[in-house]
Enzyme design. Structure first.
Site, PDB file in Angstrom:
ATOM      1  N   GLY A  72       0.801  -1.225   0.000  1.00 12.86           N
ATOM      2  CA  GLY A  72       0.000   0.000   0.000  1.00 12.86           C
ATOM      3  C   GLY A  72       0.830   1.269   0.000  1.00 12.86           C
ATOM      4  CB  CYS A 130       0.331   0.797  -6.703  1.00 15.83           C
ATOM      5  SG  CYS A 130       0.206   0.028  -5.073  1.00 15.83           S
ATOM      6  CB  THR A 193       2.282  -7.282  -8.556  1.00 19.33           C
ATOM      7  OG1 THR A 193       1.518  -6.154  -8.124  1.00 19.33           O
ATOM      8  CG2 THR A 193       3.658  -7.248  -7.941  1.00 19.33           C
ATOM      9  CB  THR A 266      10.346 -11.446  -6.268  1.00 19.82           C
ATOM     10  OG1 THR A 266       9.149 -10.716  -6.547  1.00 19.82           O
ATOM     11  CG2 THR A 266      10.045 -12.496  -5.220  1.00 19.82           C
TER      12      THR A 266
HETATM   13  C1  SIN Z   1       2.832  -1.405  -2.753  1.00 22.67           C
HETATM   14  O1  SIN Z   1       3.449  -0.582  -2.060  1.00 22.67           O
HETATM   15  O2  SIN Z   1       1.674  -1.746  -2.473  1.00 22.67           O
HETATM   16  C2  SIN Z   1       3.489  -2.014  -3.959  1.00 22.67           C
HETATM   17  C3  SIN Z   1       3.796  -0.989  -4.978  1.00 22.67           C
HETATM   18  C4  SIN Z   1       3.298  -1.323  -6.326  1.00 22.67           C
HETATM   19  O3  SIN Z   1       2.839  -2.428  -6.581  1.00 22.67           O
HETATM   20  O4  SIN Z   1       3.357  -0.442  -7.192  1.00 22.67           O
END
Ligand code: SIN
Length: 302
Positions: A72, A130, A193, A266
């Site tokens: 997040g 995100c 992702t 990762t």
């Molecule tokens: C995150 O902080 O939730 C991951 C960042 C992203 O997926 O861009």
């Protein structure tokens, strides 16, 4: 020795390997293990105007071939990044990219304008992908018009190279990639992702507090590779490939698919030395094959 320098438009990297946003902090922990100047570049965590605590836990889970995160966009905010993190990182001879995020176009624009004045920042990576925030993020990255509007807002605010990080969670990546190219992006990073879910069979409920999360790691490599290949065929601006890269061979597959540089994400979690190892593996493989310059293989599989 194979020449490993690559050009992303006006930007030159000593080698094509960058560490992905959110997987490397600001490099402080990794700098205890190796010289960050070995890296082509470092992309720092998604940076917002104000500090953000991120989502409540649980927000990380291991999967069979990767991990789920729903962090997040936790980050200390633009002020601290400019005052403390970037000056520290600037001691290394590596290209600093700042990944930026916001709830609306004006926020992206304000961050870009502030970072435009920071000499050590070599490029911006605009996060419109995100999956773990309610406002902004993925909502911008799944619609060509919204993606173009954010890109144009950032483009207006900075003379630094602008890379837009796209989401794989779309039916067709091509119109989105072409929209950000037309709006002035200097390059595209993909993929972020894939939306995923974990269930806790004891509680019989979703495992993550935020319910859905983003899947990364080796499980997504063929999916990411396909999207990079499709995008590289559809745009003229450079593509940075990311998605499950664990080895030099993986990285070279992305370059054959048209990526001019790659990011590892990762891999940093399970092997903190992955960055320099993957660079060595890429260079070693190319040397064995008698390739004099890594740029010769870019897009060979297109
Ligand atoms: C995150 O902080 O939730 C991951 C960042 C992203 O997926 O861009």
């Amino acid at each position: 020795m194979t020449e490993m320098e690559v050009k992303l438009g006006q930007l030159t990297l000593k080698n094509p390997l960058l560490t992905a946003s959110g997987t490397f902090g600001y490099g402080r922990e990794f700098a205890q293990l190796y010289d960050l100047s070995l890296l082509g570049g470092v992309v720092v965590k998604g940076t917002t105007l104000e500090p953000r605590p991120g989502n409540p836990p649980p927000r990380i889970a291991e999967t069979a071939a990767g991990m789920l995160n729903s962090v997040g966009l936790q980050n200390p905010g633009l002020g601290q990044v400019i005052d403390q993190e970037l000056p520290w990182l600037a001691q290394f001879d590596t290209a600093i990219f700042v990944n930026i995020a916001g709830r609306k176009a004006a926020e992206y624009q304000e961050i870009a304008a502030c970072l435009d004045k920071v000499e050590s920042v070599r490029a911006l990576e605009v996060n419109i992908s995100c999956p773990n925030v309610e406002a902004g993020g993925l909502a911008f990255g799944t619609d060509p018009k919204a993606a173009a509007a954010i890109t144009a807002a950032v483009r207006d605010a900075t003379s630094k190279p602008v890379f837009v990080k796209l989401s794989p969670n779309v039916t067709d990546i091509v119109p989105i990639a072409q929209a950000v190219e037309a709006a002035g992006a200097d390059g595209i990073t993909l993929v972020n992702t894939f939306l995923g879910l974990a269930i806790d069979i004891k509680t019989r409920r979703p495992l993550m507090a935020n319910i859905v999360a983003g899947l990364s790691g080796p499980a997504i490599k063929p999916l990411a590779l396909r999207l990079v290949w499709q995008t590289a065929r559809a745009v003229r601006i450079p593509v940075i490939g990311i998605g499950g890269i664990m080895s030099g061979q993986d990285a070279l597959e992305f370059m054959l698919a048209g990526a001019r540089a790659v990011q590892i994400g990762t891999a940093n979690f399970y092997n903190p030395l992955a960055g320099p190892q993957i660079i060595r593996e890429m260079a070693g493989w190319l040397e064995n094959e008698g390739v004099r310059d890594i740029n010769e293989i870019v897009g060979e599989a297109l």
